[in-house]
Design a protein around this motif. Structure first.
Motif, PDB file in Angstrom:
ATOM      1  N   HIS A   1       0.812  -1.216   0.000  1.00 30.40           N
ATOM      2  CA  HIS A   1       0.000   0.000   0.000  1.00 30.40           C
ATOM      3  C   HIS A   1       0.842   1.261   0.000  1.00 30.40           C
ATOM      4  N   HIS A   2       2.171   1.102   0.075  1.00 29.29           N
ATOM      5  CA  HIS A   2       3.048   2.278  -0.018  1.00 29.29           C
ATOM      6  C   HIS A   2       3.580   2.471  -1.436  1.00 29.29           C
ATOM      7  N   GLN A   3       3.127   1.635  -2.378  1.00 26.27           N
ATOM      8  CA  GLN A   3       3.719   1.684  -3.703  1.00 26.27           C
ATOM      9  C   GLN A   3       3.513   3.032  -4.381  1.00 26.27           C
ATOM     10  N   GLN A   4       2.419   3.738  -4.020  1.00 24.37           N
ATOM     11  CA  GLN A   4       2.165   5.014  -4.677  1.00 24.37           C
ATOM     12  C   GLN A   4       3.240   6.044  -4.402  1.00 24.37           C
ATOM     13  N   HIS A   5       4.079   5.773  -3.378  1.00 25.19           N
ATOM     14  CA  HIS A   5       5.138   6.722  -3.058  1.00 25.19           C
ATOM     15  C   HIS A   5       6.520   6.207  -3.460  1.00 25.19           C
ATOM     16  N   HIS A   6       6.563   5.147  -4.269  1.00 24.81           N
ATOM     17  CA  HIS A   6       7.856   4.511  -4.470  1.00 24.81           C
ATOM     18  C   HIS A   6       8.812   5.331  -5.324  1.00 24.81           C
TER      19      HIS A   6
ATOM     20  N   PRO B   1      25.991  -2.373  -1.376  1.00 22.56           N
ATOM     21  CA  PRO B   1      24.739  -1.598  -1.257  1.00 22.56           C
ATOM     22  C   PRO B   1      23.668  -1.973  -2.271  1.00 22.56           C
ATOM     23  N   ILE B   2      23.982  -2.833  -3.237  1.00 24.07           N
ATOM     24  CA  ILE B   2      23.014  -3.074  -4.307  1.00 24.07           C
ATOM     25  C   ILE B   2      21.747  -3.746  -3.789  1.00 24.07           C
ATOM     26  N   MET B   3      21.852  -4.477  -2.677  1.00 22.48           N
ATOM     27  CA  MET B   3      20.651  -5.115  -2.123  1.00 22.48           C
ATOM     28  C   MET B   3      19.678  -4.076  -1.588  1.00 22.48           C
ATOM     29  N   ALA B   4      20.208  -2.988  -1.046  1.00 26.46           N
ATOM     30  CA  ALA B   4      19.328  -1.895  -0.619  1.00 26.46           C
ATOM     31  C   ALA B   4      18.722  -1.194  -1.831  1.00 26.46           C
ATOM     32  N   PHE B   5      19.507  -1.079  -2.879  1.00 28.85           N
ATOM     33  CA  PHE B   5      19.043  -0.392  -4.083  1.00 28.85           C
ATOM     34  C   PHE B   5      17.853  -1.112  -4.714  1.00 28.85           C
ATOM     35  N   THR B   6      17.785  -2.434  -4.525  1.00 27.12           N
ATOM     36  CA  THR B   6      16.665  -3.177  -5.113  1.00 27.12           C
ATOM     37  C   THR B   6      15.328  -2.785  -4.496  1.00 27.12           C
ATOM     38  N   HIS B   7      15.335  -2.269  -3.284  1.00 27.14           N
ATOM     39  CA  HIS B   7      14.091  -1.840  -2.623  1.00 27.14           C
ATOM     40  C   HIS B   7      13.665  -0.440  -3.055  1.00 27.14           C
ATOM     41  N   ARG B   8      14.493   0.240  -3.782  1.00 25.90           N
ATOM     42  CA  ARG B   8      14.293   1.671  -4.038  1.00 25.90           C
ATOM     43  C   ARG B   8      13.002   1.958  -4.798  1.00 25.90           C
ATOM     44  N   PHE B   9      12.597   1.019  -5.653  1.00 26.36           N
ATOM     45  CA  PHE B   9      11.419   1.279  -6.502  1.00 26.36           C
ATOM     46  C   PHE B   9      10.254   0.370  -6.149  1.00 26.36           C
TER      47      PHE B   9
END
Length: 931
Positions: free
Chosen positions: A22-27, A650-658
């Protein structure tokens, strides 16, 4: 620029695309933070956009964010590649035309290498080529001594000039002594125990030759010497240009340079040209246990090779003084990682360094060429494949070491230690410090990590930290699914032909494993930014914990974890600073600024890329010689998974970015790409080619006891073998090959024990072929075994036989005669009580013994006293004797049966060898004796 301004003014919003998030609208409200594309003042820091024109715009921004970050990582890899493999420009002149100073010349080294590897060829101990090499080296060294004498005379005849002026660029002060040039030729006998490849080998040697040169300032320098070692012999099947004619050439050139400049001021230098390393380090053992200079040597620098190109690496070092001495080299390349890795025994190789440490109690440095190990110990180890600049690299480094160690170093009371951290910083300079200093650094790094957590710059959660651990496990495990798929297609070792192929074959599935874990652990109750920050923080916590564990165990290689931890710490502090202003505008603070990834990735990715090239250069070619039963595909798959995980933390954190939805799409895309890569490579790529050959061993064995004449064909890796190669041999000899299990026939390859444990064989009866080819009618028509026609076969005779009924011990002297044969191997089973070998005592129980004997040219026999527990005076000892023929080592010859004409069994195999195959070939006889 106009396009950039237009993009700045574009505003958008994103509709929810995943009902489970439900937070996808702010991704995207912070996704493009710090990108060169931003939609408003607030977008720079993560403020939510207000309007959207299409989903195409958001996808384009996501694509651009990934593209810029991945391009940044790719640029790092390319830069590190250039730095890692950079070699100096070769020097051709022996004397600097400007200063008049003698200088190290690659051209001079290559002259030596070409003569040894091409004019002389295979320099196997015991052959005529070994004798030719010995005579050549003695002649050249005597010429260097004469050249130094002439240069000294010219120097003395010149008028006195101020310091720094003169033909050699040195002071013309005639009071400055010229080096004293001494030379010895040592020929010795001995024995030693050699534990290697999980086997115990007892070694005997006779007529083993060493050529020794010493340069010194006189008696005051001779009490403390530095030893510089290389070997001039070669292994079976190789002309040995880099292994180790290069080391020999480098040492000869250093002798030329140092003998034509002022003498060492503090310590002398001893150059050991040893004649028996490939026979399991016999010559170095002879020197360090028997030569008159052994007690004057304080430390050693060993020059070796297991490749043909790239920079040589410092891969073994065992004292602080010698490690610090390495700081003086102009092109440092070495890390304690290699030192720790070699100590594990995972690398199936060894050098003379072992003899100097074990029997001379020396400290020192072991340096070796290691890139392009595909050609190591093959017929392709030639000067033409030795990379330009490599001799200059090794030579200038070794000369700098020799200069420092003779002029400045304190060689008294050197202590062995493994508690020193050392590494080169991108080949530009060398860093070394004690373990106590390392602990202090690690405490500071750990303290900064805790500070980052205390200030909320780092916000790891238990959920995110566990996800990093599981991602690590997934990266190691999932590539093995690709192994199963490739093996089901009958395509083992698809990655072997190029080191980087393993990353292409197993890298995407490793990423799938890592990203899938992150998708499963994505907290749908938290914002996308919170997921991103907690994952970034968890990576930080993971490497900090690893640093603590490695420090607790005393692992010197833990400096790598310190580098990863401090990089993440700095990145998180940078991130805290970047979002400080955004927080004033009410923007969510639990997120990661885009530029943080660049800051946190730069040093770890750059350093690991630099190290990764070495890992792949060592391990990928190594899999071609560690045995048919070794799970090499799984080993490489796990290694690749490790590389992918560590490459960019850090790339594992980057995967959550979108958001989770985009992460799921990436996983699917990677799976599709991975499957396509597997299918394409399996159809169009072969694991072997001319410069990445499969190692095959051919042995024409005449069993003098059974009367069999057989061609053994074996391989040392689980790649394709029977079809096509063995089937071609079957057609050639018109005989069906028979599989021979190494477990049921352990003595088949005793001639190369203990390496024989890695081989799997097919056997072809050569008797029909010999009878059809020979011009000797007696042999062609005989029903007798062809082995009856072998003359001067090796023999074992028992002398001085006695039996003591009180002790139940039987004694005898075993006398072996083997005219015109070299390397003999005697194997037997008994409960030995004593023997004449001085190197160690027999085992205190019934055991299997393998005793290898090697003799320098010419050595036709040996003897051994044995005492064993017997059931009675007639309880004879059964000994199997394998002897290797002297012919065939690079001269296309094979021993002929007397009167049979040119049989040419081995010659036929050699001349029909396919280009993708590296063949090591030799002839042997085997007999059983009851003594």
């Amino acid at each position: 620029m106009a396009a950039y301004q237009a993009l700045k003014q574009r505003q958008f919003r994103v509709e929810p695309s995943d009902q489970d998030d439900h937070h996808q609208q702010h991704h995207l409200k912070y996704a493009t933070s710090s990108l060169p594309i931003k939609t408003s003042k607030y977008d720079q820091y993560g403020a939510p956009p207000t309007k959207i024109h299409s989903s195409f715009s958001s996808n384009r921004i996501i694509f651009r964010a990934w593209a810029i970050f991945l391009s940044f990582l790719a640029a790092i890899v390319l830069i590190m590649y250039q730095i890692h493999y950079a070699l100096p420009t070769p020097v051709h002149e022996s004397v600097n035309p400007i200063t008049g100073q003698v200088q190290f010349s690659e051209t001079n080294v290559r002259k030596v290498v070409r003569h040894l590897s091409e004019d002389i060829g295979y320099r196997v101990v015991g052959t005529e080529q070994e004798l030719d090499t010995k005579n050549y080296l003695i002649k050249e060294l005597l010429q260097l001594k004469e050249d130094a004498h002439i240069a000294n005379l010219k120097r003395q005849q010149q008028p006195l000039q101020p310091k720094g002026v003169g033909t050699n660029g040195a002071s013309q002060d005639l009071e400055q002594p010229w080096p004293k040039f001494d030379m010895w030729v040592q020929v010795g006998d001995g024995s030693h125990r050699f534990d290697f490849m999980s086997k115990v080998v007892m070694k005997m040697y006779t007529n083993m030759t060493n050529i020794i040169v010493r340069l010194s300032c006189g008696p005051e320098c001779d009490q403390n010497s530095i030893l510089l070692n290389s070997h001039y012999d070669t292994t079976l099947g190789s002309p040995g240009a880099v292994d180790d004619a290069l080391g020999v050439g480098v040492m000869m050139e250093i002798i030329r340079v140092m003998s034509q400049r002022p003498a060492p001021k503090k310590n002398s230098i001893v150059f050991l040209f040893n004649g028996g390393e490939e026979s399991l380090q016999d010559a170095s053992h002879s020197f360090i246990t028997a030569h008159e200079l052994k007690d004057q040597v304080r430390a050693v620098v060993n020059l070796e090779a297991c490749g043909t190109s790239g920079p040589e690496i410092l891969f073994q070092a065992n004292s602080r003084t010698m490690i610090d001495a390495y700081r003086t080299v102009p092109y440092p390349h070495g890390t304690v990682l290699a030192n720790d890795l070699f100590a594990t025994g995972l690398i199936l190789s060894d050098t003379d360094f072992r003899q100097f440490v074990d029997h001379g109690n020396l400290t020192g440095l072991d340096m070796a060429v290691y890139k392009n190990s595909y050609l190591y110990h093959t017929h392709l180890d030639l000067d033409s494949y030795m990379e330009t600049g490599l001799p200059q690299h090794m030579g200038e480094n070794t000369l700098a070491l020799a200069t420092y160690l003779t002029e400045e170093a304190e060689l008294i009371n050197l202590e062995k230690t493994s508690s020193v951290v050392f590494f080169d910083f991108f080949g530009q300079f060398f860093v070394s410090y004690s373990w106590s200093t390392a602990l202090q650094i690690h405490i500071v790094v750990g303290g900064l990590a805790l500070l980052a957590m205390a200030t909320q710059a780092s916000r790891p959660t238990l959920r995110a930290t566990v996800s990093i651990l599981f991602s690590f496990m997934a990266a190691l495990i999932l590539p093995n699914l690709s192994v199963i798929f490739l093996l089901s297609l009958g395509k083992p070792m698809q990655w072997f032909s190029h080191e980087w192929l393993s990353c292409l074959l197993f890298g995407p599935i490793a990423l799938v494993g890592m990203f899938s874990v992150q998708y499963l652990f994505h907290d749908k109750k938290a914002s996308t930014g919170a997921n991103e920050l907690s994952t970034f923080s968890a990576v930080h916590a993971f490497y900090t914990i690893c640093l603590g564990l490695a420090s607790y165990t005393g692992l010197a290689s833990s400096y790598v974890f310190a580098l990863y931890s401090i990089s993440s710490t700095l990145g998180l502090f940078f991130n805290k600073f970047r979002i400080a202003e955004a927080k004033k505008d009410g923007v969510e603070s639990a997120r990661v600024d885009y530029m943080t990834y660049f800051v946190a990735s730069l040093l770890p990715t750059a350093y690991f890329s630099f190290v990764c090239f070495s890992l792949l250069d060592i391990f990928i070619p190594l899999t071609g010689r560690i045995g048919v039963d070794a799970p090499v595909d799984n080993i490489v798959a796990v290694l690749t998974g490790f590389i992918i995980f560590v490459f960019c933390p850090p790339i594992m954190a980057f995967t959550h970015r979108f958001g989770a939805s985009m992460l799921r799409k990436m996983i699917v895309l990677l799976l599709v790409a991975h499957l396509a890569i597997l299918l394409i490579t399996s159809m169009f790529i072969s694991p072997y080619n001319e410069l990445h050959p499969k190692r095959v061993f051919a042995q024409h064995l005449k069993n003098l006891t059974s009367g069999e004449s057989m061609m053994y064909i074996a391989h040392a890796d689980p790649g394709p073998f029977y079809d096509p190669y063995v089937t071609e041999l079957e057609e050639m000899f018109s005989t069906k090959a028979v599989f021979r299990s190494p477990n049921n026939n352990p003595g088949d390859w005793n001639a190369i024990y203990p390496f024989n444990q890695f081989l799997e064989s097919y056997v072809i009866d050569t008797t029909p072929y010999i009878k059809t080819q020979t011009q000797n009618k007696t042999i062609a028509n005989t029903d007798r075994p062809l082995t009856d026609f072998v003359h001067q076969a090796p023999q074992l005779i028992a002398e001085k036989v006695s039996y003591d009924p009180k002790t139940g011990h039987r004694r005898l002297t075993v006398l072996c005669t083997h005219p015109n044969y070299i390397w003999t191997v005697a194997s037997f089973d008994t409960h030995l009580v004593s023997w004449s070998l001085s190197s160690s005592d027999p085992f205190p129980y019934h055991s299997h013994y393998v005793i290898r004997h090697v003799g320098g040219h010419v050595s036709d026999g040996w003897k051994l006293d044995l005492e064993y527990k017997a059931k009675g005076p007639d309880d004879k000892l059964m000994i199997e004797l394998t002897a290797m023929e002297t012919e065939g080592f690079g001269r296309d010859q094979e021993r002929e049966l007397i009167g049979s004409g040119d049989i040419g069994v081995m010659r036929k195999v050699l001349k029909t060898r396919p280009a993708w195959l590296a063949l090591t070939y030799f002839g042997t006889t085997v007999s059983r004796f009851h003594l």
